[in-house]
Design a protein around this motif. Structure first.
Motif, PDB file in Angstrom:
ATOM      1  N   HIS A 157       0.848  -1.194   0.000  1.00  0.00           N
ATOM      2  CA  HIS A 157       0.000   0.000   0.000  1.00  0.00           C
ATOM      3  C   HIS A 157       0.885   1.246   0.000  1.00  0.00           C
ATOM      4  N   PHE A 158       0.491   2.250  -0.789  1.00  0.00           N
ATOM      5  CA  PHE A 158       1.222   3.514  -0.870  1.00  0.00           C
ATOM      6  C   PHE A 158       0.434   4.613  -0.160  1.00  0.00           C
ATOM      7  N   ALA A 159       1.120   5.329   0.718  1.00  0.00           N
ATOM      8  CA  ALA A 159       0.468   6.421   1.445  1.00  0.00           C
ATOM      9  C   ALA A 159       0.286   7.648   0.563  1.00  0.00           C
ATOM     10  N   HIS A 160       1.125   7.819  -0.464  1.00  0.00           N
ATOM     11  CA  HIS A 160       1.055   8.978  -1.354  1.00  0.00           C
ATOM     12  C   HIS A 160       1.208   8.512  -2.798  1.00  0.00           C
ATOM     13  N   PRO A 161       0.370   8.986  -3.718  1.00  0.00           N
ATOM     14  CA  PRO A 161       0.457   8.569  -5.131  1.00  0.00           C
ATOM     15  C   PRO A 161       1.806   8.863  -5.765  1.00  0.00           C
ATOM     16  N   SER A 162       2.495   9.919  -5.320  1.00  0.00           N
ATOM     17  CA  SER A 162       3.786  10.272  -5.919  1.00  0.00           C
ATOM     18  C   SER A 162       4.827   9.173  -5.732  1.00  0.00           C
ATOM     19  N   LEU A 163       4.696   8.411  -4.655  1.00  0.00           N
ATOM     20  CA  LEU A 163       5.642   7.317  -4.409  1.00  0.00           C
ATOM     21  C   LEU A 163       5.539   6.229  -5.480  1.00  0.00           C
ATOM     22  N   MET A 164       4.383   6.079  -6.052  1.00  0.00           N
ATOM     23  CA  MET A 164       4.173   5.048  -7.058  1.00  0.00           C
ATOM     24  C   MET A 164       4.941   5.326  -8.344  1.00  0.00           C
ATOM     25  N   GLN A 165       5.359   6.596  -8.544  1.00  0.00           N
ATOM     26  CA  GLN A 165       6.052   6.981  -9.771  1.00  0.00           C
ATOM     27  C   GLN A 165       7.564   6.847  -9.673  1.00  0.00           C
ATOM     28  N   LEU A 166       8.106   6.528  -8.506  1.00  0.00           N
ATOM     29  CA  LEU A 166       9.542   6.332  -8.371  1.00  0.00           C
ATOM     30  C   LEU A 166      10.003   5.195  -9.272  1.00  0.00           C
ATOM     31  N   LYS A 167      11.195   5.359  -9.882  1.00  0.00           N
ATOM     32  CA  LYS A 167      11.717   4.365 -10.820  1.00  0.00           C
ATOM     33  C   LYS A 167      12.857   3.564 -10.190  1.00  0.00           C
ATOM     34  N   PHE A 168      12.879   2.253 -10.527  1.00  0.00           N
ATOM     35  CA  PHE A 168      13.910   1.372  -9.973  1.00  0.00           C
ATOM     36  C   PHE A 168      14.416   0.410 -11.041  1.00  0.00           C
ATOM     37  N   SER A 169      15.688   0.028 -10.908  1.00  0.00           N
ATOM     38  CA  SER A 169      16.277  -1.035 -11.721  1.00  0.00           C
ATOM     39  C   SER A 169      17.063  -1.945 -10.789  1.00  0.00           C
ATOM     40  N   GLY A 170      17.050  -3.234 -11.072  1.00  0.00           N
ATOM     41  CA  GLY A 170      17.798  -4.147 -10.220  1.00  0.00           C
ATOM     42  C   GLY A 170      17.333  -5.583 -10.359  1.00  0.00           C
ATOM     43  N   ILE A 171      17.795  -6.427  -9.457  1.00  0.00           N
ATOM     44  CA  ILE A 171      17.431  -7.846  -9.429  1.00  0.00           C
ATOM     45  C   ILE A 171      17.115  -8.230  -7.992  1.00  0.00           C
ATOM     46  N   ILE A 172      15.955  -8.847  -7.791  1.00  0.00           N
ATOM     47  CA  ILE A 172      15.594  -9.381  -6.481  1.00  0.00           C
ATOM     48  C   ILE A 172      15.923 -10.863  -6.480  1.00  0.00           C
ATOM     49  N   ASP A 173      16.670 -11.287  -5.494  1.00  0.00           N
ATOM     50  CA  ASP A 173      17.042 -12.701  -5.398  1.00  0.00           C
ATOM     51  C   ASP A 173      16.158 -13.374  -4.348  1.00  0.00           C
ATOM     52  N   THR A 174      16.713 -14.134  -3.465  1.00  0.00           N
ATOM     53  CA  THR A 174      15.925 -14.887  -2.484  1.00  0.00           C
ATOM     54  C   THR A 174      15.862 -14.196  -1.127  1.00  0.00           C
ATOM     55  N   GLU A 175      16.333 -12.941  -1.055  1.00  0.00           N
ATOM     56  CA  GLU A 175      16.344 -12.254   0.228  1.00  0.00           C
ATOM     57  C   GLU A 175      14.932 -11.934   0.699  1.00  0.00           C
ATOM     58  N   PRO A 176      14.697 -11.788   2.007  1.00  0.00           N
ATOM     59  CA  PRO A 176      13.374 -11.428   2.532  1.00  0.00           C
ATOM     60  C   PRO A 176      12.946 -10.061   2.021  1.00  0.00           C
ATOM     61  N   ILE A 177      11.664  -9.770   2.081  1.00  0.00           N
ATOM     62  CA  ILE A 177      11.158  -8.514   1.551  1.00  0.00           C
ATOM     63  C   ILE A 177      11.732  -7.308   2.281  1.00  0.00           C
ATOM     64  N   GLU A 178      11.994  -7.435   3.569  1.00  0.00           N
ATOM     65  CA  GLU A 178      12.581  -6.315   4.309  1.00  0.00           C
ATOM     66  C   GLU A 178      13.948  -5.943   3.733  1.00  0.00           C
ATOM     67  N   GLU A 179      14.754  -6.950   3.384  1.00  0.00           N
ATOM     68  CA  GLU A 179      16.075  -6.690   2.819  1.00  0.00           C
ATOM     69  C   GLU A 179      15.956  -6.057   1.431  1.00  0.00           C
ATOM     70  N   THR A 180      14.974  -6.503   0.662  1.00  0.00           N
ATOM     71  CA  THR A 180      14.757  -5.928  -0.669  1.00  0.00           C
ATOM     72  C   THR A 180      14.375  -4.457  -0.573  1.00  0.00           C
ATOM     73  N   LEU A 181      13.472  -4.129   0.329  1.00  0.00           N
ATOM     74  CA  LEU A 181      13.047  -2.736   0.489  1.00  0.00           C
ATOM     75  C   LEU A 181      14.196  -1.861   0.983  1.00  0.00           C
TER      76      LEU A 181
END
Length: 330
Positions: free
Chosen positions: A284-308
């Motif tokens: 869930h996003f508290a502000h719509p502007s956060l949804m527009q942030l751009k990312f590049s990368g690779i998610i492996d087997t790490e927990p979601i907390e580590e990914t964030l």
């Protein structure tokens, strides 16, 4: 001719499907065939016997035969030609009744459902084709027809297919926005219900892609080609491109097979959808502007907390994780 018609009308009478005109004709024929009056009563009594919840076919057949056999033995002495003819008539009437009882069990489809939860699921279909389902994906087919009359499956989610060759029955994958027909090849299909696009990437062989919302239109893909269509039914835009590859030359669409989720300059909103499927959470996003942030990368087997936390290194945001709910804020 009346001898043939009377048995048909008796079957319709027993099943309750006889019309007023046919009933009048049956009464007239019974008047000329005294034995048929007994058959009329017998057929009705058998039809009205309770069948309970019908189990597998052999049991149903035996139950019907036991009831018919007992009643027939007590109803006739098999002596005169006239009564032998009546006995033959019983078989016709009972055949009609048994058909009406068994028809839903013979023709109702029997779905075989395979579902992947928070992990991947590998399976081999009856024809020898191999499928690997990604997180929260579902594959459905009729196991009475598959490999015998067709090789059709319905996919929701993402899967990698290695299809066994079978010239008589092409392999067909149905999704909400595209149908894929193939004789023998390997390819990836991504068709989650929450995705904004649906895609298929061909690795080897050849496939034909058709579109339920655009009848008559079909596209043939060659190895390393990809088709993308919008998930929205109102859009007819189809994008054909070459499959993106990583430094090792492997199609990035297949990296999930090695427990890797690849994203390249994707919005946080799009990435969040992929992470929801990957981790089995709701974001869930508290502000719509956060949804527009751009990312590049690779998610492996790490927990979601580590990914964030890794994503926080390139963009500013905060997060909280409670059970299966993730809250993104400034």
């Amino acid at each position: 001719m009346s001898d043939n018609i009377i048995w048909i009308l008796l079957g319709k009478y027993a099943s309750g499907e006889i019309t007023a005109e046919e009933l009048a004709a049956l009464d007239a024929l019974i008047a000329a065939h005294p034995d048929a009056a007994v058959l009329k009563t017998l057929a009705t009594s058998i039809w009205e016997l309770p069948t309970d919840a019908m189990p597998a076919h052999p049991v149903v057949h035996q139950r019907i035969w036991n009831r018919v056999n007992i009643r027939v033995r007590h109803s006739f002495a098999w002596r005169s030609p006239r009564r032998l003819a009546a006995a033959a008539a019983i078989i016709v009437v009972i055949g009609w009744i048994a058909w009406k009882i068994m028809m839903p069990y013979v023709y109702s489809p029997r779905q075989q459902i395979s579902e992947a939860g928070t992990g991947k699921l590998s399976l081999t279909l009856p024809d020898g084709s191999k499928v690997c389902l990604n997180h929260h994906s579902r594959l459905v087919y009729d196991d009475r027809q598959f490999g015998k009359k067709n090789r059709e499956v319905t996919l929701t989610g993402e899967a990698f297919f290695e299809v066994a060759g079978h010239a008589a029955h092409p392999f067909v994958i149905h999704t909400s926005r595209m149908n894929i027909t193939v004789l023998g090849t390997s390819f990836n299909v991504k068709a989650y219900a929450t995705d904004s696009i649906i895609s298929t990437t061909l690795i080897s062989g050849k496939i034909a892609v058709s579109f339920p919302h655009q009848p008559g239109k079909a596209v043939e893909l060659l190895p390393n080609e990809k088709i993308i269509v919008p998930a929205a039914t109102a859009s007819t835009n189809i994008v054909r491109s070459f499959a993106q590859k990583d430094s090792s030359g492997k199609a990035t669409d297949l990296l999930w097979l090695n427990n890797k989720l690849v994203f390249d300059n994707e919005s946080f909103a799009t990435l969040a959808q992929q992470m929801e499927q990957w981790y089995g959470v709701s974001i869930h996003f508290a502000h719509p502007s956060l949804m527009q942030l751009k990312f590049s990368g690779i998610i492996d087997t790490e927990p979601i907390e580590e990914t964030l936390k890794a994503l926080q290194l390139s963009r500013s945001f905060t997060f909280q994780v409670h059970n299966r709910e993730v809250w993104i804020d400034k």
